[in-house]
Design a protein around this motif. Structure first.
Motif, PDB file in Angstrom:
ATOM      1  N   GLU A 149      -7.064  -1.978  -8.582  1.00 47.36           N
ATOM      2  CA  GLU A 149      -6.952  -2.394  -7.193  1.00 47.36           C
ATOM      3  C   GLU A 149      -8.333  -2.374  -6.553  1.00 47.36           C
ATOM      4  O   GLU A 149      -9.082  -1.415  -6.720  1.00 47.36           O
ATOM      5  CB  GLU A 149      -6.013  -1.451  -6.426  1.00 47.36           C
ATOM      6  CG  GLU A 149      -5.878  -1.793  -4.948  1.00 47.36           C
ATOM      7  CD  GLU A 149      -5.117  -0.737  -4.164  1.00 47.36           C
ATOM      8  OE1 GLU A 149      -4.923  -0.925  -2.948  1.00 47.36           O
ATOM      9  OE2 GLU A 149      -4.730   0.296  -4.764  1.00 47.36           O
TER      10      GLU A 149
ATOM     11  N   ARG B  40      -1.796  -7.068  -4.889  1.00 46.32           N
ATOM     12  CA  ARG B  40      -3.054  -6.327  -4.743  1.00 46.32           C
ATOM     13  C   ARG B  40      -3.646  -5.924  -6.097  1.00 46.32           C
ATOM     14  O   ARG B  40      -4.811  -5.536  -6.162  1.00 46.32           O
ATOM     15  CB  ARG B  40      -2.821  -5.062  -3.907  1.00 46.32           C
ATOM     16  CG  ARG B  40      -2.319  -5.332  -2.505  1.00 46.32           C
ATOM     17  CD  ARG B  40      -1.892  -4.039  -1.834  1.00 46.32           C
ATOM     18  NE  ARG B  40      -3.017  -3.184  -1.553  1.00 46.32           N
ATOM     19  CZ  ARG B  40      -3.675  -3.177  -0.398  1.00 46.32           C
ATOM     20  NH1 ARG B  40      -3.327  -3.998   0.564  1.00 46.32           N
ATOM     21  NH2 ARG B  40      -4.684  -2.347  -0.201  1.00 46.32           N
TER      22      ARG B  40
ATOM     23  N   ARG C 262      -9.776  -1.986  -3.217  1.00 43.90           N
ATOM     24  CA  ARG C 262      -9.434  -1.598  -1.845  1.00 43.90           C
ATOM     25  C   ARG C 262     -10.711  -1.593  -1.013  1.00 43.90           C
ATOM     26  O   ARG C 262     -11.426  -0.579  -0.954  1.00 43.90           O
ATOM     27  CB  ARG C 262      -8.761  -0.225  -1.827  1.00 43.90           C
ATOM     28  CG  ARG C 262      -8.219   0.171  -0.464  1.00 43.90           C
ATOM     29  CD  ARG C 262      -7.598   1.563  -0.480  1.00 43.90           C
ATOM     30  NE  ARG C 262      -6.412   1.635  -1.319  1.00 43.90           N
ATOM     31  CZ  ARG C 262      -5.674   2.739  -1.445  1.00 43.90           C
ATOM     32  NH1 ARG C 262      -6.015   3.847  -0.804  1.00 43.90           N
ATOM     33  NH2 ARG C 262      -4.609   2.737  -2.237  1.00 43.90           N
TER      34      ARG C 262
ATOM     35  N   GLN D 200       0.817  -1.196   0.000  1.00 45.19           N
ATOM     36  CA  GLN D 200       0.000   0.000   0.000  1.00 45.19           C
ATOM     37  C   GLN D 200       0.863   1.262   0.000  1.00 45.19           C
ATOM     38  O   GLN D 200       0.550   2.243  -0.689  1.00 45.19           O
ATOM     39  CB  GLN D 200      -0.923   0.009   1.217  1.00 45.19           C
ATOM     40  CG  GLN D 200      -2.031   1.049   1.137  1.00 45.19           C
ATOM     41  CD  GLN D 200      -2.926   0.822  -0.064  1.00 45.19           C
ATOM     42  OE1 GLN D 200      -3.645  -0.162  -0.118  1.00 45.19           O
ATOM     43  NE2 GLN D 200      -2.879   1.719  -1.039  1.00 45.19           N
TER      44      GLN D 200
END
Length: 876
Positions: free
Chosen positions: A472, A410, A474, A343
């Protein structure tokens, strides 16, 4: 003439051969000679059959007598060692990875689901429990097919015959091997139970995609245990033995469905399942896709370290003998480390703009060659799309492409199907997803590390149909992404034993095998200063020592240019206490204290912390962290600060056992023990450790009755003073972002090298040390905002928030011989009676100031003296 007629037989006489009439009656002589009649023909046929049967029997007997002495003893199968991969686990028994050409997870008969046994018998051998190793009807049928067609269509093999072939025989197609297989199958049936034979079969059989055995196949195709599969999935696995490579559901979905439905139909005909069960299972779509090596935790760099060690120790047998390695890795902390580093790198990458170049999918299905099974989705704009393209088939082909592309942790690959005004529809390996414009607004174009362009105002400025992208997910929020070019590393160690708790060597090992924790040698910058300061405290300096923060110039004939080091801020702060200089990270103070005690003295002291002496430059550049070290070496040095001053050696393998549970190795690390000061240490007389050998843990497998105590390398009072000063880095210095963790037991130091090429943060509490590095693999500036405190520290904070969430705060115990007195903050001398701005400072008892500050020293401790006029001091 009326008398009776008397019959007289005609006397036959042999006539001479007449050539003129012989061709008219060619066989008359033969028939007359042998008197061939239908009865004689039947006798001849019977005689011929008897001879054939007898001959066959004699041939079989001869083969039996010849082959029987060479047959192996089937009792050996009870002790057979299946090729089993190397498996690597965390300390808390979660699977990290496995290595080996054959993926296999052996099961006992009791662990095999009954539904699978039924499917297997229906597919391969429905008379398994009735025959004695061979199926006579099946063999005859196979023989007749061979005679009639000249080709082998079915082998007539039973499961027992396949066990004989898989364990003892080659895959050669010959009559000799087939006879051996038959004889061995009969012998196996006499020796083993049906349950034992089934167990051997399901653990040995090859089922495609490197999967051997049904449990491995279930994991490869469905990512589940065999006990978790549906009826349709179970039938799919049971149907694989016939053609595991050519007809598995990944390589050939159509053939796999046909075979699966055949197995289901056989189960119905044998009364194993009902007709409704068949119809439901036969209608189930294929859900199989390739699942890589099973893992419960993401730690590829650790797995590779273990693999290298095991191959060094056990050679190629490491891949086949079923070794089980338990590492020191903590699963929860490893997960947090991976997420925090990835991240942090993605955050840096997005802050510096979008640089991904358009790339387009090359698999387009045309309506002239393919028939679409369905219509395009409602959202797809067929009016603007190519009308000659079979879009449903194209979407399906794109999905096949995406399934074959490995995700980058990710990041997930996708292909843009249609761009709208508020976002874009994507084709992913799992289906369609919508990427909103809010998830791509960050993507201003990259110009350079310090400049980005204007942010996009519409999705079409960034994306177009058929473009390949990364995104991604998230926590449900979809964001446009790109693989970061910047890299990083995170290493977390238990400082009291050296056990590695978490290790991440880069953003993604699949893209780059380079393990930056071990292999990246980079300048640590100011994060190296605690070791300079520790040497200073050991050589007469105190936290209150006053050092002049003023310009210096290095004029050395060996240097091409005159060196004028300065602080990051470009300011000079004049006379500064040592404590202030550390938490403000003032470079010029570090240079002056190193000059006063001598670089050679500092190097000799610092090597005890685990830094190879060959890496440390014995000159004043050492004060600025110009000597390149690895993140592992820096973390090892900080471990000695965290544990009270003991030298520890990092290790990552806790134990190695065989597949049967026999322990071959158990780590016996040296322990940092603050309460064991009076005990004799095992390494007390050893020379200072100057090299780390992380891939070779101690091979001493003896279990000591008492822990082995690590060697003290730092006076406990010096250690207390140094840690207390490093706490101020977080309380009020360059590491104050870490106050967000709301813990009072944290200490650490930032590090940033010239031109922001490397960013570091190393921090700890008494039970956990963590070092984070961020930079490009090929050294270059990360931009003027990329500092240790802004780039590496946030990653450290995200990780430590999880790593320490279950840990109680640990207070730093003040050792005997350390006292706290009131001092004047400007001079470092004892405070005058009644002095209002006096502060408390710690000293070793013998270093307490004896002089009292004069009243003129009354300015505030943290006053800004940046306007001080200073004349550079020339240093050689």
């Amino acid at each position: 003439m009326g008398g009776h007629y008397k019959h007289n037989p005609i006397k036959r006489t042999k006539k001479p051969y007449n050539a003129a009439t012989a061709d008219d009656r060619p066989y008359e002589g033969i028939f007359n000679t042998f008197m061939i009649t239908p009865k004689s023909i039947l006798k001849f046929v019977i005689w011929l059959c008897v001879c054939a049967v007898s001959g066959t029997g004699l041939a079989c007997l001869a083969i039996y007598l010849y082959l029987t002495p060479t047959l192996p003893d089937p009792r050996q199968l009870r002790d057979v060692d299946l090729q089993t991969p190397l498996r690597v686990y965390t300390a808390d028994n979660q699977l990290i990875s496995e290595f080996g050409e054959k993926r296999r997870t052996p099961l006992t008969f009791e662990q095999i689901p009954e539904q699978f046994i039924n499917a297997l018998l229906a597919s391969e051998d429905d008379g398994f429990y009735e025959h004695y190793g061979i199926d006579v009807k099946g063999l005859l049928r196979a023989t007749l097919e061979l005679i009639r067609t000249g080709r082998k269509k079915s082998g007539g093999s039973t499961i027992t015959m396949q066990v004989a072939k898989n364990y003892y025989l080659s895959s050669e197609k010959s009559f000799a091997r087939k006879f051996t297989e038959i004889l061995l199958a009969i012998k196996i049936e006499k020796t083993l139970t049906k349950q034992e034979i089934l167990e051997l079969y399901i653990n040995k059989i090859y089922l495609g995609k490197r999967a051997y055995g049904i449990e491995a196949a279930a994991q490869v195709y469905y990512g589940k245990s065999i006990n978790e599969l549906s009826l349709a999935q179970t039938a799919m696995i049971a149907g694989l033995p016939q053609a595991p490579s050519a007809a598995n559901p990944i390589n050939s979905p159509d053939r796999a469905i046909s075979r699966r439905n055949y197995v289901l139909a056989r189960m119905v005909s044998l009364g194993m399942i009902s007709q409704p069960d068949f119809e439901t299972a036969a209608a189930e779509p294929i859900t199989a896709r390739y699942h890589g090596a099973t893992s419960e935790i993401t730690a590829p760099y650790v797995a590779e370290m273990v693999r290298q060690y095991m191959v060094d120790q056990y050679g190629d047998h490491a891949y086949t003998d079923g070794y089980v390695v338990h590492t020191t890795i903590d699963a929860r902390r490893q997960t947090a480390a991976t997420q925090a580093l990835q991240q942090g790198l993605l955050n840096y990458d997005r802050a510096h703009g979008y640089r991904q170049q358009p790339s387009f999918a090359d698999t387009i299905a045309r309506t002239s060659t393919l028939t679409a099974p369905d219509n395009p989705p409602d959202w797809f704009d067929t009016a603007t799309a190519d009308p000659a393209t079979d879009w449903p088939a194209t979407f399906s082909n794109w999905q096949q492409q995406l399934r074959s592309q490995e995700p980058q942790n990710r990041l997930v690959p996708a292909i843009i199907a249609d761009v709208k005004t508020d976002g874009a529809w994507m084709v992913t390996a799992e289906g369609f997803r919508f990427l909103p414009f809010s998830g791509m607004q960050w993507a201003a174009p990259y110009i350079n590390v310090n400049v980005i362009g204007k942010k996009p105002t519409t999705p079409s400025q960034l994306l177009s149909s058929r473009q390949k992208i990364w995104f991604e997910d998230r926590d449900g929020e979809l964001l446009l992404a790109q693989t970061p070019e910047v890299e990083g590393a995170l290493i977390s160690i238990n400082p009291n034993s050296g056990a590695i708790q978490a290790l991440v060597g880069g953003f993604s090992q699949s893209g780059n095998q380079f393990n930056r924790v071990l292999q990246a040698n980079r300048q640590p910058g100011s994060s190296f200063k605690p070791f300079i300061y520790s040497a200073a405290l050991e050589n007469g300096f105190t936290p209150a020592s006053i050092i002049n923060d003023a310009p210096v110039v290095f004029n050395d004939s060996s240097l091409e240019n005159t060196w004028r080091p300065e602080n990051y801020s470009g300011k000079f702060y004049g006379p500064t206490r040592l404590r202030q200089a550390l938490y403000k990270s003032q470079n010029l103070v570090s240079i002056r204290i190193l000059k006063q005690m001598g670089p050679a003295t500092a190097v000799n002291y610092i090597t005890q912390f685990g830094f190879p002496k060959s890496k440390l430059s014995a000159d004043l550049s050492l004060a600025l962290g110009a000597s390149a070290v690895s993140p592992m070496e820096l973390a090892t040095g900080y471990a000695a600060l965290a544990n009270g001053g003991f030298a520890i050696t990092p290790f990552f393998i806790q134990s190695v056992t065989t597949a049967d549970g026999l322990e071959l190795f158990s780590a016996t690390p040296e322990i940092a023990c603050r309460q064991c000061e009076n005990q004799t240490t095992a390494t007390e007389q050893a020379a200072s450790a100057s090299n780390l050998n992380l891939l070779q843990p101690s091979t001493d497998t003896a279990t000591p009755t008492e822990p082995v105590i690590a060697r003290r390398i730092m006076d406990k009072r010096t250690n207390f003073l140094m840690v207390n000063m490093l706490k101020d880095v977080i309380r009020r210095g360059t590491g104050r972002r870490a106050r967000a963790l709301e813990r009072s037991d944290l200490a650490g130091k930032t590090g940033t090298t010239n031109d922001q090429v490397d960013a570091w943060f190393s921090g700890f509490n008494p039970n956990l040390v963590t070092t984070v590095w961020v930079g490009f693999d090929q050294p270059q500036s990360m931009g003027k905002w990329a500092l240790g405190g802004t780039t590496a520290l946030p990653i450290w904070i995200d990780y430590m928030a999880v790593a320490l969430e279950t840990e109680q705060e640990v207070s730093l115990e003040q050792p005997d011989g350390v006292v706290s007195v009131r001092i004047d903050p400007q001079s470092g001398l004892l405070a005058a009676p009644g002095q209002e701005d006096a502060i408390f400072e710690y000293f070793r008892a013998e270093n307490v100031p004896t002089d009292v500050a004069l009243p003129s020293y009354s300015e505030t401790a943290d006053g800004d003296n940046s306007g001080l006029t200073a004349t550079p001091e020339l240093l050689f």
